[in-house]
Motif scaffolding. Structure first.
Motif, PDB file in Angstrom:
ATOM      1  N   GLN A  72       0.834  -1.193   0.000  1.00  0.00           N
ATOM      2  CA  GLN A  72       0.000   0.000   0.000  1.00  0.00           C
ATOM      3  C   GLN A  72       0.874   1.251   0.000  1.00  0.00           C
ATOM      4  O   GLN A  72       0.618   2.201  -0.743  1.00  0.00           O
ATOM      5  N   HIS A  73       1.904   1.236   0.826  1.00  0.00           N
ATOM      6  CA  HIS A  73       2.830   2.372   0.884  1.00  0.00           C
ATOM      7  C   HIS A  73       3.536   2.552  -0.458  1.00  0.00           C
ATOM      8  O   HIS A  73       3.644   3.667  -0.967  1.00  0.00           O
ATOM      9  N   ASN A  74       4.017   1.454  -1.026  1.00  0.00           N
ATOM     10  CA  ASN A  74       4.728   1.545  -2.293  1.00  0.00           C
ATOM     11  C   ASN A  74       3.827   2.044  -3.416  1.00  0.00           C
ATOM     12  O   ASN A  74       4.261   2.805  -4.280  1.00  0.00           O
ATOM     13  N   LEU A  75       2.569   1.628  -3.423  1.00  0.00           N
ATOM     14  CA  LEU A  75       1.622   2.120  -4.415  1.00  0.00           C
ATOM     15  C   LEU A  75       1.446   3.626  -4.262  1.00  0.00           C
ATOM     16  O   LEU A  75       1.419   4.362  -5.251  1.00  0.00           O
TER      17      LEU A  75
ATOM     18  N   LEU B 262       4.333   5.406  -5.811  1.00  0.00           N
ATOM     19  CA  LEU B 262       4.216   5.446  -7.270  1.00  0.00           C
ATOM     20  C   LEU B 262       3.237   6.529  -7.717  1.00  0.00           C
ATOM     21  O   LEU B 262       3.478   7.210  -8.714  1.00  0.00           O
ATOM     22  N   TYR B 263       2.151   6.707  -6.988  1.00  0.00           N
ATOM     23  CA  TYR B 263       1.204   7.780  -7.316  1.00  0.00           C
ATOM     24  C   TYR B 263       1.848   9.156  -7.157  1.00  0.00           C
ATOM     25  O   TYR B 263       1.552  10.068  -7.914  1.00  0.00           O
ATOM     26  N   THR B 264       2.726   9.327  -6.178  1.00  0.00           N
ATOM     27  CA  THR B 264       3.370  10.632  -5.998  1.00  0.00           C
ATOM     28  C   THR B 264       4.359  10.932  -7.113  1.00  0.00           C
ATOM     29  O   THR B 264       4.647  12.088  -7.390  1.00  0.00           O
ATOM     30  N   MET B 265       4.881   9.886  -7.762  1.00  0.00           N
ATOM     31  CA  MET B 265       5.852  10.065  -8.843  1.00  0.00           C
ATOM     32  C   MET B 265       5.233   9.893 -10.221  1.00  0.00           C
ATOM     33  O   MET B 265       5.856  10.231 -11.216  1.00  0.00           O
ATOM     34  N   GLY B 266       4.031   9.315 -10.283  1.00  0.00           N
ATOM     35  CA  GLY B 266       3.404   9.072 -11.579  1.00  0.00           C
ATOM     36  C   GLY B 266       4.092   7.967 -12.356  1.00  0.00           C
ATOM     37  O   GLY B 266       4.132   7.993 -13.580  1.00  0.00           O
ATOM     38  N   VAL B 267       4.616   6.981 -11.663  1.00  0.00           N
ATOM     39  CA  VAL B 267       5.320   5.869 -12.303  1.00  0.00           C
ATOM     40  C   VAL B 267       4.372   4.682 -12.425  1.00  0.00           C
ATOM     41  O   VAL B 267       3.962   4.093 -11.430  1.00  0.00           O
ATOM     42  N   GLY B 268       3.973   4.361 -13.657  1.00  0.00           N
ATOM     43  CA  GLY B 268       3.094   3.220 -13.895  1.00  0.00           C
ATOM     44  C   GLY B 268       1.642   3.492 -13.585  1.00  0.00           C
ATOM     45  O   GLY B 268       0.774   2.689 -13.888  1.00  0.00           O
TER      46      GLY B 268
ATOM     47  N   SER C  11      -4.902  10.120  -4.581  1.00  0.00           N
ATOM     48  CA  SER C  11      -4.786   8.662  -4.447  1.00  0.00           C
ATOM     49  C   SER C  11      -3.577   8.287  -3.599  1.00  0.00           C
ATOM     50  O   SER C  11      -3.631   7.344  -2.814  1.00  0.00           O
ATOM     51  N   ALA C  12      -2.488   9.029  -3.768  1.00  0.00           N
ATOM     52  CA  ALA C  12      -1.296   8.767  -2.962  1.00  0.00           C
ATOM     53  C   ALA C  12      -1.626   8.937  -1.488  1.00  0.00           C
ATOM     54  O   ALA C  12      -1.279   8.083  -0.661  1.00  0.00           O
ATOM     55  N   TYR C  13      -2.310  10.034  -1.169  1.00  0.00           N
ATOM     56  CA  TYR C  13      -2.680  10.264   0.235  1.00  0.00           C
ATOM     57  C   TYR C  13      -3.546   9.120   0.743  1.00  0.00           C
ATOM     58  O   TYR C  13      -3.341   8.633   1.856  1.00  0.00           O
ATOM     59  N   LYS C  14      -4.514   8.691  -0.047  1.00  0.00           N
ATOM     60  CA  LYS C  14      -5.418   7.607   0.379  1.00  0.00           C
ATOM     61  C   LYS C  14      -4.628   6.360   0.758  1.00  0.00           C
ATOM     62  O   LYS C  14      -4.843   5.774   1.818  1.00  0.00           O
ATOM     63  N   TRP C  15      -3.671   5.968  -0.095  1.00  0.00           N
ATOM     64  CA  TRP C  15      -2.902   4.745   0.171  1.00  0.00           C
ATOM     65  C   TRP C  15      -1.899   4.938   1.303  1.00  0.00           C
ATOM     66  O   TRP C  15      -1.660   4.028   2.100  1.00  0.00           O
ATOM     67  N   PHE C  16      -1.301   6.133   1.404  1.00  0.00           N
ATOM     68  CA  PHE C  16      -0.420   6.405   2.542  1.00  0.00           C
ATOM     69  C   PHE C  16      -1.221   6.302   3.843  1.00  0.00           C
ATOM     70  O   PHE C  16      -0.754   5.733   4.827  1.00  0.00           O
TER      71      PHE C  16
ATOM     72  N   ASP D 209      -2.418   4.018   9.006  1.00  0.00           N
ATOM     73  CA  ASP D 209      -3.364   3.571  10.021  1.00  0.00           C
ATOM     74  C   ASP D 209      -3.141   2.119  10.428  1.00  0.00           C
ATOM     75  O   ASP D 209      -3.655   1.677  11.443  1.00  0.00           O
ATOM     76  N   GLU D 210      -2.358   1.395   9.633  1.00  0.00           N
ATOM     77  CA  GLU D 210      -1.957   0.040  10.013  1.00  0.00           C
ATOM     78  C   GLU D 210      -0.657   0.050  10.815  1.00  0.00           C
ATOM     79  O   GLU D 210      -0.179  -0.990  11.236  1.00  0.00           O
ATOM     80  N   GLY D 211      -0.055   1.242  10.969  1.00  0.00           N
ATOM     81  CA  GLY D 211       1.118   1.370  11.830  1.00  0.00           C
ATOM     82  C   GLY D 211       2.455   1.444  11.127  1.00  0.00           C
ATOM     83  O   GLY D 211       3.491   1.371  11.784  1.00  0.00           O
ATOM     84  N   LEU D 212       2.488   1.617   9.810  1.00  0.00           N
ATOM     85  CA  LEU D 212       3.765   1.698   9.093  1.00  0.00           C
ATOM     86  C   LEU D 212       4.376   3.092   9.289  1.00  0.00           C
ATOM     87  O   LEU D 212       3.806   4.090   8.836  1.00  0.00           O
ATOM     88  N   PRO D 213       5.525   3.192   9.964  1.00  0.00           N
ATOM     89  CA  PRO D 213       6.101   4.505  10.279  1.00  0.00           C
ATOM     90  C   PRO D 213       6.412   5.370   9.048  1.00  0.00           C
ATOM     91  O   PRO D 213       6.213   6.579   9.080  1.00  0.00           O
ATOM     92  N   GLU D 214       6.904   4.752   7.966  1.00  0.00           N
ATOM     93  CA  GLU D 214       7.219   5.522   6.771  1.00  0.00           C
ATOM     94  C   GLU D 214       5.960   6.167   6.197  1.00  0.00           C
ATOM     95  O   GLU D 214       5.973   7.309   5.742  1.00  0.00           O
TER      96      GLU D 214
END
Length: 161
Positions: free
Chosen positions: A30-33, A36-42, A49-54, A59-64
């Motif tokens: 989810q973070h990696n997706l 990709l949305y922030t860079m427009g790669v693929g 959309s980037a914010y939604k996936w971040f 909310d699952e606890g991933l610090p990055e």
């Protein structure tokens, strides 16, 4: 040997497949997706959309992801600016100890907040952390109980060989 464009094409093709999978549960994916949305790669360049996936990963606890949500909330990228919310997510990322830039980002943001706003962000982060800890404890206890149940039945859990 794969050329960069060929490897990138295969990678982005797999990401497009993941994009449409509504049951994505892998926080790192989810973070990696989102990245990709922030860079427009693929995928199209799309900060919303980037914010939604971040946010899902955060909310699952991933610090990055928590750091990136803080950045988005502070700058208004893909979402309305919310400095107290940004402080909350910077605090969560900083507490993890896994993202060294989170503490300086939080402290720099604090220069522009009132004491009331800082305390509100701290309380929000504390409440979030408590709920996340309860959720993780529940998942751990459930896995343990399932393992004990399978052991009592003399069976192996699905997915174990």
């Amino acid at each position: 040997m794969l050329f960069r464009s060929e490897a990138n094409g295969k990678f982005t093709h797999n990401v497009k497949l993941d994009k449409w999978d509504k049951k994505i549960r892998q926080v790192r994916q989810q973070h990696n997706l989102a990245v990709l949305y922030t860079m427009g790669v693929g995928v199209p360049l799309d900060f919303r959309s980037a914010y939604k996936w971040f946010k899902i990963a955060a909310d699952e606890g991933l610090p990055e992801a928590q750091l990136n949500v803080g950045i988005a909330l502070q700058s208004g990228m893909g979402i309305q600016k919310d400095l107290v919310g940004a402080y909350k997510y910077y605090t969560l990322a900083a507490v993890s100890g896994k993202v060294p830039v989170a503490s300086p980002a939080r402290d720099k943001l604090a220069q522009f907040l009132t004491q009331f706003q800082i305390r509100a962000g701290q309380r929000m982060a504390q409440g979030f952390k408590q709920r996340l800890d309860v959720k993780q404890r529940y998942v751990s206890e459930r896995k343990q109980a399932e393992g004990e149940l399978y052991e009592a039945l003399g069976r192996k859990p699905p997915g174990s060989n």
